[in-house]
Structures are given as C-alpha cells and as structure tokens.
Scaffold this active site. Structure first.
Site, PDB file in Angstrom:
ATOM      1  N   ARG A   1       7.110   7.203   0.116  1.00  0.00           N
ATOM      2  CA  ARG A   1       6.409   6.424   1.132  1.00  0.00           C
ATOM      3  C   ARG A   1       7.126   5.097   1.356  1.00  0.00           C
ATOM      4  O   ARG A   1       7.054   4.511   2.428  1.00  0.00           O
ATOM      5  CB  ARG A   1       4.965   6.190   0.665  1.00  0.00           C
ATOM      6  CG  ARG A   1       4.087   5.508   1.702  1.00  0.00           C
ATOM      7  CD  ARG A   1       2.635   5.774   1.397  1.00  0.00           C
ATOM      8  NE  ARG A   1       1.741   4.860   2.091  1.00  0.00           N
ATOM      9  CZ  ARG A   1       0.419   4.929   2.041  1.00  0.00           C
ATOM     10  NH1 ARG A   1      -0.159   5.869   1.319  1.00  0.00           N
ATOM     11  NH2 ARG A   1      -0.333   4.069   2.688  1.00  0.00           N
TER      12      ARG A   1
ATOM     13  N   ASP B   1       0.829  -1.210   0.000  1.00  0.00           N
ATOM     14  CA  ASP B   1       0.000   0.000   0.000  1.00  0.00           C
ATOM     15  C   ASP B   1       0.860   1.256   0.000  1.00  0.00           C
ATOM     16  O   ASP B   1       0.441   2.310   0.446  1.00  0.00           O
ATOM     17  CB  ASP B   1      -0.968   0.018   1.199  1.00  0.00           C
ATOM     18  CG  ASP B   1      -1.936   1.202   1.140  1.00  0.00           C
ATOM     19  OD1 ASP B   1      -2.310   1.610   0.035  1.00  0.00           O
ATOM     20  OD2 ASP B   1      -2.301   1.726   2.205  1.00  0.00           O
TER      21      ASP B   1
END
Lengths: 197, 576
Positions: free
Chosen positions: B333, B306
């Site tokens: 991220r 994710d």
C-alpha cells in the site's frame, strides 16, 4: 484500512468526531451499572440534555440553539427521575434549529419552532451522524455520516439525499414545554443500521 | 403408508416456511477437509482465501483459456439479498459453494446449478457500529465452516446443514473490535486477526480449537512491556496503537510458518506516536502451534499515512540474480513493490521499487530495506500535509496474483491519486473513530494531467521490470486479481461494473461482461463434473465506494457517482 474521504464538500463541521461521541462510549463501559430506565427509548415528556461540551447534562432550551445550525447532540432525560437515557447509543439524537418555512409538511408538525430532532445513528452501518455540511448534490447543509458519506436532509424528514444509507433517520417529535425542548412521542421510523440478508 | 409417514412431509414443508436453513439441504456426500487437502488442494477446488496456502491466487485449471474465453457466458447467478461491499471469494469444495456477504451471512449453493442448500444469517446487534461492514469468506475444516463476524465472534457451522456448532466471543464490539477476514485453518486451528485500527484498538492474531472453539493462543501485534519490540513505542502508545490484522495470512507448511500482514499505526500522524512502532505495517512470521513471533519485516516504520500492509505477502520460489530462493512478494500500500527472502528465522530485504508515483519515499536503504522518507510529505500534528499516493495507497487490501506459468505478478494498482490531512490531537475513546484528524478533513486529489487512475500491472519480480499494464481512464481499480493456467488474468474492481479477462502474457483484453454492480470480490476458478467455471461476487461498497464519492466531487474529472449496490454471485463457463 481506509477511511472516509472528500474534502471538497466540507463547510461547517459539527464537532470533532471523537468528542462528539464521547458520551456514548462512556455509557457503554458502565452499562451494567446504569440506573433503571436509562436504556429505555425516549419517552413522551422526556426533556433533552446536551450530550457533550461545557453544558453536558444540562437541559436544552430553544434559545440554546443557533438558527440554521450547527446541530447539537443530545440525550433524552426523564424529568421525574432525572435519569438520562444514555445506556444505549440508539437513544442519542441530533437536533437542529431551522426556518420553519423550509420544513416540509410531514416534518413541520414534528418540529418545535423549527427545531427538529433525529436519531444520531446512521441507518446504513450504525455510525454516528457527526457533520453538518453542504450537500454533495445541492447547496444546502445536511446531516452527514462521515463513515460512508451518507447525507440526510433534516428539512424533509431526514430523507437520504446522498450515499449508501437505505432509509431516512428516525425522527423524534418535539414540543416546547415549560421553556424546554420536550419529546412529544416515540421515534417515528426504525432506529439503527440495516440488517443484512 | 402410515399416518406418521403422511404427516411428516407436510410438517417438514411447513417448517421450511419459517426456517432459514432448509431451502434444498442438507448437503449429502460432503467431502471432509483435511490438512493434506488444504496443503495440496485438488485443481478444481478453491478452499482457501487465495486457493493455496502460498497466497498466489493461481488456479491450475486451463479449460477456459486465451483461445476460448471469448465464448465465456454466465451459466447461473444468485442474488444475496444484501447491499454493501461483497469482498469474499466463493469457496468451493467438490461441487459445494459457500459464499459470505456483509452482515454475517453464509449461503451454501450447488456449485453446478446455483441451487441453495441452506443459509445462515447472523443476527447482529442493533447498536453495532461498523466502519467496514463486510466479510471475506469462510474457512473449512473437516465438515465444519468458520465465520468471523463484525460483532467480533468466530462461529463454527455444520457444513452440511448450516447449524451453529460453536460460537466464541473474541472481544467486545462496543470497544471497536470487529472481524472482517476469512479465517485461516491450519492443522485444526482456526486463526483470525482483529480489525478496528481506526477505533483505538491494539491488534492481535488469535487461534481457536477447530472442534471446540476454545482459545489456544493470542499474539498481540503491538508488543507489551517486556516483549521484544516494545521499546519501539513511547509511553502508553502501545495500548491503542492500531496494528490490526484484517486479512487472512498465508502459510508455509514446510517450515510451519504463517505470514500475516499487519496494519497501520494509530492515530495517523507519526509524531503522535514516536518510534518505529513494531509491528505495525509489517509482516509477522508466526508459529501456528503457539503464536510465537519467529521474525518480522517492517515495510515502513512510524506509519503516518494509514498505509496498512494487511494483504499478506505471496510465497513464491523465485529465481533472481542467478539464484533460486524462497521469497515473499508484496506490492505494498506504501507504493513499493517488495521482494523479500524468507528464512526460518529471518526475513531479508532483496529489492524494492515504486510501482506507482510516490513523493513520500526518496529510496530504500539497500542493507536494511528501510524506505527513506521525505519529511515534507509525512503527516504531522497541527499542519496540513499532502502526499502521493493517496491514503488508499498504491494497492490497498485487494490482492495481487502470481502465475506459475508466466512467472509474473499481477497488481491491482491505483495511479495519480494523492491525498492529505491535517494532524489533530483527538481524545481517545475506545470504540469510536480515532484517526488523529477530522474525518471531514481527509482529501483525495487527482494529480494534474492524470490520464487514468486504475492500472492492472504485470511485473516480473525476477527483474523488477513492468511487462505490461492496462490503464482505466475513468475508474479506480479496487478488486483482487486471480490468474489461471489458461493464462487468464481475471479482475473486476472498476466503476463500470465490468468483469474482465486479460491475456496473462500480453495484457490484451480478451473478454468482459457487465454485471449488476461493481466487483470488489475475488474471482475464482473451479471445476465440477469436468467443466471449468469462473465465479465472482459483484457488490459495490466500502472503500471502492468512498473513492467513487471522492472522484465524483472532483472538479473536471467527469466521473459520476452512479454505481448501483446489491450483491450477486456470477458464475461463468465456456459454451460447449
């Protein structure tokens, strides 16, 4: 983007989320072809039918529910026309059988042999209520929305006990008629998510 | 005075009782927004998501600086009337401020006084299902504003009155399509990207004519049959493979190239969608005239964590290794700090290093820039896999900033969070959560011995060295960073409701102010009548709240879940 978190409170899972909401998605796709009455809110004398699983569409009887949960997802059904009112996801409800002695004075009169029914749509952001878990604060199991972690106590009118939800779930009063769970009146409280501004 | 003249004021007053757009407006003497103004904004204005097309989040204002910031005080506040995560920067155009809130609300304010001109409230459908109920701002063009809504419309408003000029449906919100970003306006085109990566969607970027709302082009972030990159998908996985484009892109006017961040693959476990899965977790270089993909860079193939990379890379002219080149800088991220080189037809890997602890990557291939994965920490179907950093990554969507003074990059990072989940086959139902795991099964774990979580970091992209960091022992850091020519690094993002200013060169905490709620919003600097103001929205929710929920139930961490919600615009100035 990110998604719901927190494993530590997990106990019993009501059902796999996508499975749980399968029926609600189907009605969206075919909304224009839904029969008359299928988008009406639950009506007095409607029965309740399973929204998913092997018995999907079958009328729910009190003995179909296990005491203490887990809850079951359901749609209202007009017994005269046999129309299931699943044209709007706002009609989906979640029902759970509890010990009547656990219910508060407002909740007990709406219940049928300890069985209570609430809107399955979270009052925060409109996500489906899918989980039956130990409360974040306390040790009793509660209805939970996994999108943003809001929790509702079905013994106390589904009042918010954790998370960002601004208000309780709408309640649906029940009676038992001819051996089936039957709706005794319209939703009590607002269905669906908050509006901003 | 005629009877008509007598009646008119009373009639207007009565109308205002029932109107949502007549508090003090309409706005007079509005400054139309042109391409030239967007390319070279006046120092006192903040008209784009990160102020300038390069996405640096840098203000040239320096009236408020390291010497006098200690005297900075609130000068006005404004309650939005909305709870949940307020993530938008206030947008300022020559004394007019536009703020957006969750639930599709736009409010026009006098940037000097806080007086309201008008307010637009989107009437959202009752059956809307929002996983990220937020909004990140309005785009400006001429005398219009553009709002992207969570029921998947793009709306044009008259900047002076708030009146709706056009309203274009993008896709069907019932199928998981929604919009959360601030539209990017380039030469009369309003460009947005779709959200909904957890709901079985295929991502896209789409452009509309700013005057009419007519769709001009649409580019899917996951290539279909016959399109370059389609071979990186297996079977029909491309139809619902995620790749949402949640955030506003950045733009290079010289080469007429938009750089747009693309989100994670869906569902999460990588073995459920074999292949590299272009263009998920990538940056796309797009032609704004036709949406054509010029080139791309994929931060990591076959995403399984994710870890979307939706925060577009910053465009910086960088001096490194004895040369100056046009770079793309992206603290990912996926925990890697990326330095890339942007060329008209190619994005080259230059350098990449971890900026927080990670056990997923063994390194980065020097030639290709492809991270080398440790398979023990890559989620798969049917097995629980743990990994660091957590699902929220080293830095989630909140943006980093680059200072043209210090040449440093300021990163809102999170350290010492790990996570995990068990991959599980879940039937796809468009519009419903489709993660590849049970949402109840997702964990956030604090690393043993962790002394802090949030880290405001200052990195030198020329050397790859961390210059300073400020640690937060009891909080995540979940808010965008802004830096000014006054050498102030401005950030909220912590669970103690503070808004802070740090010395850009040293990291010294110079000033802090407790606000009504937690700050997820992006700080800005602007100027009216010769006075510099700092503004930010305070309003906790969404992922910052989810992390807080998880922290509050971790044993032995000692963090309570008591951050209040509710949005307020805060505006500060130095007392003269």
């Amino acid at each position: 983007m990110s998604s719901p978190s927190n494993k530590t409170r997990r106990t019993i899972i009501l059902t796999a989320l996508a499975t749980a909401v399968h029926a609600s998605a189907l009605r969206s796709a075919g909304a224009e072809e839904d029969p008359p009455g299928s988008d009406l809110r639950p009506q007095k004398a409607d029965v309740l039918v399973f929204a998913e699983g092997d018995h999907e569409g079958e009328v729910i009887k009190p003995d179909d529910l296990k005491p203490g949960g887990p809850p079951v997802r359901a749609w209202p059904k007009d017994p005269k026309t046999s129309v299931v009112r699943k044209a709007s996801r706002l009609n989906e409800v979640v029902i759970v059988k509890l010990d009547p002695a656990e219910l508060d004075d407002d909740t007990r009169p709406r219940s049928a042999d300890g069985i209570v029914a609430y809107s399955a749509i979270c009052s925060h952001a409109g996500c489906p209520i899918t989980a039956w878990m130990k409360a974040a604060q306390g040790d009793k199991e509660v209805l939970k929305c996994m999108c943003h972690n809001s929790e509702f106590d079905p013994r106390q009118g589904a009042q918010v006990v954790f998370g960002p939800a601004p208000r309780r779930l709408a309640a649906l009063p029940l009676v038992i008629a001819d051996g089936s769970l039957t709706i005794a009146g319209p939703f009590i409280g607002k269905i669906g998510a908050q509006q901003g501004g | 005075m005629t009877m008509k003249q007598w009646l008119l004021p009373g009639l207007l007053a009565s109308t205002c009782l029932f109107s949502i757009a007549c508090s003090a407006g309409p706005i007079e003497n509005y400054s139309p927004v042109t391409s030239d103004r967007l390319k070279n904004p006046e120092p006192g204005n903040w008209m784009l998501y990160r102020r300038t097309y390069d996405g640096q989040g840098f203000s040239p204002l320096k009236e408020i600086n390291t010497s006098n910031v200690k005297d900075m005080r609130p000068v006005w506040t404004f309650s939005t009337g909305v709870v949940e995560g307020h993530e938008a920067p206030p947008i300022v155009n020559n004394g007019i401020m536009f703020i957006t809130t969750p639930m599709g609300q736009v409010i026009a304010l006098n940037a000097k006084t806080g007086d309201e001109y008008w307010r637009y409230k989107r009437q959202l459908p009752d059956d809307l299902f929002q996983l990220h109920p937020t909004n990140r701002g309005v785009g400006l063009w001429q005398d219009k504003l553009y709002l992207a809504t969570t029921d998947d419309h793009v709306v044009a408003l008259d900047a002076k009155t708030g009146k709706v000029l056009w309203d274009t449906k993008v896709q069907d919100y019932r199928k998981g399509q929604y919009l959360t970003l601030m539209p990017l306006v380039v030469d009369g085109k309003v460009i947005v990207g779709g959200s909904g990566g957890e709901l079985g969607v295929r991502g896209y970027v789409v452009a509309f004519d700013a005057d009419t709302g007519k769709e001009l082009w649409r580019t899917f972030t996951i290539p279909g049959p016959g399109e370059p990159g389609h071979e990186t998908w297996t079977g029909d996985d491309w139809k619902s493979g995620g790749g949402s484009a949640w955030m506003t892109g950045n733009y290079d006017p010289e080469t007429k190239t938009i750089y747009w961040g693309v989100g994670n693959a869906a569902p999460w476990p990588g073995d459920s969608h074999p292949g590299d899965n272009l263009y998920t977790t990538s940056v796309l270089a797009l032609d704004p005239d036709n949406g054509k993909i010029k080139t791309h860079f994929q931060y990591h193939p076959n995403d399984s964590w994710d870890w979307d990379e939706v925060d577009a890379p910053m465009l910086v002219d960088l001096q490194r290794d004895g040369r100056t080149f046009k770079s793309l800088i992206h603290p990912g991220r996926n925990a890697i700090f990326w330095v890339l080189e942007r060329k008209p037809d190619k994005i080259n890997y230059v350098a990449g290093w971890p900026f927080v602890h990670t056990d997923v990557w063994k390194g980065v291939e020097a030639e290709t820039g492809k991270p080398i994965v440790d398979p023990a920490h890559k989620p798969v179907m049917g097995k629980r896999v743990e990994f660091c950093p957590s699902l929220w990554g080293g830095k989630d969507w909140p943006s980093a900033a680059y200072s043209q003074n210090t040449k440093l990059v300021y990163v809102p990072a999170n350290e010492n969070f790990c996570g995990g989940f068990t991959g599980e086959k879940v039937p796809l139902v468009a519009g419903q959560l489709w993660l590849g795991t049970k949402p109840e099964d997702i964990g956030l774990k604090v690393r043993p011995g962790a002394t802090h979580f949030g880290e405001l970091q200052a990195w030198d992209p020329a050397t790859g060295k961390k210059v300073w960091s400020h640690n937060f022992p009891k909080s995540q850091l979940f808010g965008s960073v802004t830096v000014t020519a006054g050498d102030l690094v401005l950030v909220g993002g912590t669970n103690d409701r503070m808004f802070r200013a740090f010395h850009a060169k040293t990291g010294e905490l110079l000033w802090e102010q407790k606000t009504n709620s937690g700050i997820m919003g992006m700080p800005i600097a602007y100027e009216v009548d010769g006075t510099e103001y700092i503004a930010v929205q305070s309003g906790w929710g969404v992922d910052a709240q989810r992390i807080q929920d998880a922290l509050a139930t971790q044993n032995n961490v000692g963090i309570e879940n008591n951050v209040p919600q509710g949005g307020v615009v805060w505006v500060f100035a130095v007392k003269k």
